[in-house]
Design a protein around this motif. Structure first.
Motif, PDB file in Angstrom:
ATOM      1  N   UNK A  70       0.847  -1.191   0.000  1.00  0.00           N
ATOM      2  CA  UNK A  70       0.000   0.000   0.000  1.00  0.00           C
ATOM      3  C   UNK A  70       0.888   1.248   0.000  1.00  0.00           C
ATOM      4  N   UNK A  71       0.582   2.189  -0.888  1.00  0.00           N
ATOM      5  CA  UNK A  71       1.306   3.463  -0.905  1.00  0.00           C
ATOM      6  C   UNK A  71       0.790   4.323   0.242  1.00  0.00           C
ATOM      7  N   UNK A  72       1.715   4.924   0.989  1.00  0.00           N
ATOM      8  CA  UNK A  72       1.332   5.666   2.184  1.00  0.00           C
ATOM      9  C   UNK A  72       1.769   7.126   2.067  1.00  0.00           C
ATOM     10  N   UNK A  73       0.818   8.024   2.298  1.00  0.00           N
ATOM     11  CA  UNK A  73       1.125   9.455   2.333  1.00  0.00           C
ATOM     12  C   UNK A  73       0.814   9.971   3.731  1.00  0.00           C
ATOM     13  N   UNK A  74       1.779  10.671   4.292  1.00  0.00           N
ATOM     14  CA  UNK A  74       1.592  11.184   5.656  1.00  0.00           C
ATOM     15  C   UNK A  74       1.303  12.688   5.600  1.00  0.00           C
ATOM     16  N   UNK A  75       0.339  13.122   6.400  1.00  0.00           N
ATOM     17  CA  UNK A  75       0.007  14.543   6.456  1.00  0.00           C
ATOM     18  C   UNK A  75       0.132  15.042   7.886  1.00  0.00           C
ATOM     19  N   UNK A  76       0.839  16.148   8.052  1.00  0.00           N
ATOM     20  CA  UNK A  76       0.956  16.768   9.369  1.00  0.00           C
ATOM     21  C   UNK A  76       0.441  18.194   9.376  1.00  0.00           C
ATOM     22  N   UNK A  77       0.459  18.838   8.218  1.00  0.00           N
ATOM     23  CA  UNK A  77       0.019  20.234   8.118  1.00  0.00           C
ATOM     24  C   UNK A  77      -1.450  20.264   7.697  1.00  0.00           C
ATOM     25  N   UNK A  78      -2.292  20.917   8.507  1.00  0.00           N
ATOM     26  CA  UNK A  78      -3.715  20.954   8.173  1.00  0.00           C
ATOM     27  C   UNK A  78      -3.985  21.484   6.761  1.00  0.00           C
ATOM     28  N   UNK A  79      -3.121  22.374   6.288  1.00  0.00           N
ATOM     29  CA  UNK A  79      -3.339  22.963   4.965  1.00  0.00           C
ATOM     30  C   UNK A  79      -3.146  21.941   3.855  1.00  0.00           C
ATOM     31  N   UNK A  92      -4.146  18.667   4.025  1.00  0.00           N
ATOM     32  CA  UNK A  92      -5.022  17.496   4.157  1.00  0.00           C
ATOM     33  C   UNK A  92      -5.854  17.249   2.907  1.00  0.00           C
ATOM     34  N   UNK A  93      -6.562  18.275   2.452  1.00  0.00           N
ATOM     35  CA  UNK A  93      -7.468  18.077   1.314  1.00  0.00           C
ATOM     36  C   UNK A  93      -6.680  17.724   0.048  1.00  0.00           C
ATOM     37  N   UNK A  94      -5.560  18.399  -0.148  1.00  0.00           N
ATOM     38  CA  UNK A  94      -4.758  18.138  -1.347  1.00  0.00           C
ATOM     39  C   UNK A  94      -4.262  16.689  -1.371  1.00  0.00           C
ATOM     40  N   UNK A  95      -3.712  16.248  -0.276  1.00  0.00           N
ATOM     41  CA  UNK A  95      -3.140  14.894  -0.242  1.00  0.00           C
ATOM     42  C   UNK A  95      -4.248  13.839  -0.307  1.00  0.00           C
ATOM     43  N   UNK A  96      -5.349  14.091   0.401  1.00  0.00           N
ATOM     44  CA  UNK A  96      -6.454  13.126   0.352  1.00  0.00           C
ATOM     45  C   UNK A  96      -7.028  13.038  -1.058  1.00  0.00           C
ATOM     46  N   UNK A  97      -7.128  14.186  -1.716  1.00  0.00           N
ATOM     47  CA  UNK A  97      -7.631  14.182  -3.097  1.00  0.00           C
ATOM     48  C   UNK A  97      -6.700  13.417  -4.026  1.00  0.00           C
ATOM     49  N   UNK A  98      -5.404  13.600  -3.824  1.00  0.00           N
ATOM     50  CA  UNK A  98      -4.429  12.883  -4.645  1.00  0.00           C
ATOM     51  C   UNK A  98      -4.523  11.378  -4.392  1.00  0.00           C
ATOM     52  N   UNK A  99      -4.710  11.000  -3.134  1.00  0.00           N
ATOM     53  CA  UNK A  99      -4.829   9.576  -2.797  1.00  0.00           C
ATOM     54  C   UNK A  99      -6.097   8.991  -3.405  1.00  0.00           C
ATOM     55  N   UNK A 100      -7.172   9.754  -3.353  1.00  0.00           N
ATOM     56  CA  UNK A 100      -8.441   9.278  -3.909  1.00  0.00           C
ATOM     57  C   UNK A 100      -8.307   9.053  -5.417  1.00  0.00           C
ATOM     58  N   UNK A 135      -3.060   4.753   1.317  1.00  0.00           N
ATOM     59  CA  UNK A 135      -3.493   5.184   2.645  1.00  0.00           C
ATOM     60  C   UNK A 135      -2.952   6.574   2.936  1.00  0.00           C
ATOM     61  N   UNK A 136      -3.757   7.372   3.610  1.00  0.00           N
ATOM     62  CA  UNK A 136      -3.304   8.678   4.089  1.00  0.00           C
ATOM     63  C   UNK A 136      -3.217   8.591   5.607  1.00  0.00           C
ATOM     64  N   UNK A 137      -2.022   8.833   6.121  1.00  0.00           N
ATOM     65  CA  UNK A 137      -1.841   8.856   7.575  1.00  0.00           C
ATOM     66  C   UNK A 137      -2.016  10.278   8.073  1.00  0.00           C
ATOM     67  N   UNK A 138      -2.941  10.466   8.988  1.00  0.00           N
ATOM     68  CA  UNK A 138      -3.161  11.778   9.595  1.00  0.00           C
ATOM     69  C   UNK A 138      -2.383  11.780  10.900  1.00  0.00           C
ATOM     70  N   UNK A 139      -1.318  12.561  10.947  1.00  0.00           N
ATOM     71  CA  UNK A 139      -0.386  12.452  12.070  1.00  0.00           C
ATOM     72  C   UNK A 139      -1.047  12.861  13.382  1.00  0.00           C
ATOM     73  N   UNK A 140      -0.479  12.357  14.458  1.00  0.00           N
ATOM     74  CA  UNK A 140      -1.072  12.619  15.771  1.00  0.00           C
ATOM     75  C   UNK A 140      -0.978  14.104  16.123  1.00  0.00           C
ATOM     76  N   UNK A 141       0.035  14.756  15.599  1.00  0.00           N
ATOM     77  CA  UNK A 141       0.154  16.194  15.855  1.00  0.00           C
ATOM     78  C   UNK A 141      -0.980  16.945  15.163  1.00  0.00           C
ATOM     79  N   UNK A 142      -1.334  16.500  13.969  1.00  0.00           N
ATOM     80  CA  UNK A 142      -2.447  17.115  13.241  1.00  0.00           C
ATOM     81  C   UNK A 142      -3.771  16.875  13.968  1.00  0.00           C
ATOM     82  N   UNK A 143      -3.987  15.650  14.394  1.00  0.00           N
ATOM     83  CA  UNK A 143      -5.264  15.288  15.017  1.00  0.00           C
ATOM     84  C   UNK A 143      -5.432  15.991  16.363  1.00  0.00           C
ATOM     85  N   UNK A 144      -4.314  16.194  17.050  1.00  0.00           N
ATOM     86  CA  UNK A 144      -4.368  16.946  18.302  1.00  0.00           C
ATOM     87  C   UNK A 144      -4.263  16.063  19.526  1.00  0.00           C
ATOM     88  N   UNK A 145      -3.917  16.665  20.619  1.00  0.00           N
ATOM     89  CA  UNK A 145      -3.730  15.909  21.863  1.00  0.00           C
ATOM     90  C   UNK A 145      -5.045  15.383  22.385  1.00  0.00           C
TER      91      UNK A 145
END
Lengths: 198, 183
Positions: free
Chosen positions: B137-146, B148-156, B167-177
């Motif tokens: 599976x190809x994996x793209x990681x996103x940490x910057x909220x800006x 998210x949409x671009x990377x998710x769209x590319x993955x889709x 798969x798009x990994x939404x980093x824990x820093x992005x998701x929040x504590x």
């Protein structure tokens, strides 16, 4: 030889052949192993999708298909061991309850492919009770060949999710092996629905 | 920014969960399968409220891999939402994707990597990406909220136009504590 509960046990090939003859339009997903051989032995067709792995995946795969094709009848034909590995998927089906999905578990109470070790259905698990407990109200045991007609009626009526636990003999008929190329199986299945081979 | 149909996608970076929903909506995703995670809460609520989407709650993530394959066999697009711990539950089922070359899109919220309170999240969190990559599976990681949409769209697009498992990994820093004490 008796099946899971020591009840009158059906010949698996005869039951599946009779069922398949009565559901010519249904989309059929099989679990891996003997249930795939049974469905293939009843006559290969483009609207059969045979799993050769992904154990536990037949029912959730059938669910995704049933949700995508509400106007088609979808039938999962699998074995007790395969369904046991995906037991939770019955709870998932019980939430969705698509009217066009029928799950048929061929229960010989054994893991046939690996040397006939007894399975949980022989050792105490009642899959009809499990299915009912998961919210699949139309769950019932099948112990007579002619009851294939009752299963087929449900399949063709698309009137509610149904679950049939078919008590089959633990005798293993000669293997009848379907194609193993997953990409081909996927593409021919989609093609007969008018979908691009992709 | 613009979506696949040229329309505007929510550009407020702080509202990345809504932007993510818009990507799925505009991308024609019909089945939204999930094991709940706090990071996916908005997406799940939006899917439940959308008449064109079917939300499918799973008992374990591997059901979602098979469900997505079944959806595609029938001509529908599906997405699987899960937490990093769920990746481990899927490993053998991922073989379905390679054996049949099914398109696949997963959105994975990460645990065990940033401001984590629970050490039990560490082992799977550290290897979620590796486990998916091992299974093709190809994996793209996103940490910057800006992003998210671009990377998710590319993955889709990669999933449903090229047939790739992505798969798009939404980093824990992005998701929040995670808040550990209820008040």
């Amino acid at each position: 030889m008796s099946g899971a509960g020591g009840k009158a046990a059906l010949d698996r090939r005869a039951f599946v052949a009779k069922l398949m003859r009565s559901i010519p339009d249904a989309l059929v997903v099989t679990g891996l192993g003997s249930s795939a051989y049974d469905v293939f032995a009843a006559g290969d067709r483009d609207r059969n999708f045979y799993l050769w792995g992904a154990m536990g995946g037949a029912t959730p795969l059938g669910l995704g298909l049933a949700l995508a094709r509400p106007r088609d009848s979808v039938v999962v034909i699998t074995g007790d061991g395969e369904q046991l590995m995906g037991l939770g998927s019955l709870a998932t089906v019980g939430v969705q309850r698509p009217a066009n999905l029928t799950i048929v578990v061929l229960d010989n109470g054994h893991y046939g492919e690996t040397g006939m070790q007894p399975s949980h259905t022989r050792l105490g698990t009642d899959l009809v009770a499990v299915a009912k407990g998961c919210g699949i109200g139309d769950a019932f045991p099948v112990e007579r060949l002619e009851d294939a007609d009752a299963v087929a009626r449900r399949v063709n009526a698309r009137g509610g999710t149904a679950f049939a636990l078919v008590s089959i003999s633990a005798e293993e008929p000669p293997r009848a092996l379907p194609l193993r190329d997953g990409v081909h199986l996927k593409n021919r299945f989609r093609a007969q629905l008018g979908l691009a081979p992709f | 920014m613009t979506g696949v149909d040229g329309g505007a996608i929510a550009s407020d970076a702080a509202d990345w969960p809504e932007a993510l929903f818009q990507v799925l909506k505009r991308g024609g995703v019909r089945q939204v399968a999930y094991v709940p995670d706090a990071g996916h809460a908005h997406l799940i609520r939006r899917a439940q409220a959308d008449p064109e989407m079917r939300d499918v709650v799973l008992t374990t993530e591997e059901e979602g891999v098979a469900l997505a394959a079944g959806a595609w066999l029938g001509g529908e697009r599906a997405v699987l939402l899960m937490q990093s711990s769920g990746v481990g539950n899927c490993v053998n089922m991922f073989s379905l994707l390679q054996s049949c070359r099914f398109p696949f899109l997963a959105l994975v919220t990460m645990r065990g990597e940033y401001a984590e309170f629970n050490p039990w999240q560490g082992p799977m969190g550290r290897h979620a990406q590796g486990a998916m990559e091992l299974m093709g599976i190809a994996v793209h990681r996103v940490s910057d909220p800006a992003d998210v949409a671009e990377v998710a769209g590319a993955a889709l697009d990669a999933a449903f136009l090229a047939g790739e498992p992505v798969a798009v990994l939404l980093s824990q820093r992005l998701v929040g504590r995670k808040k550990w004490q209820r008040k």
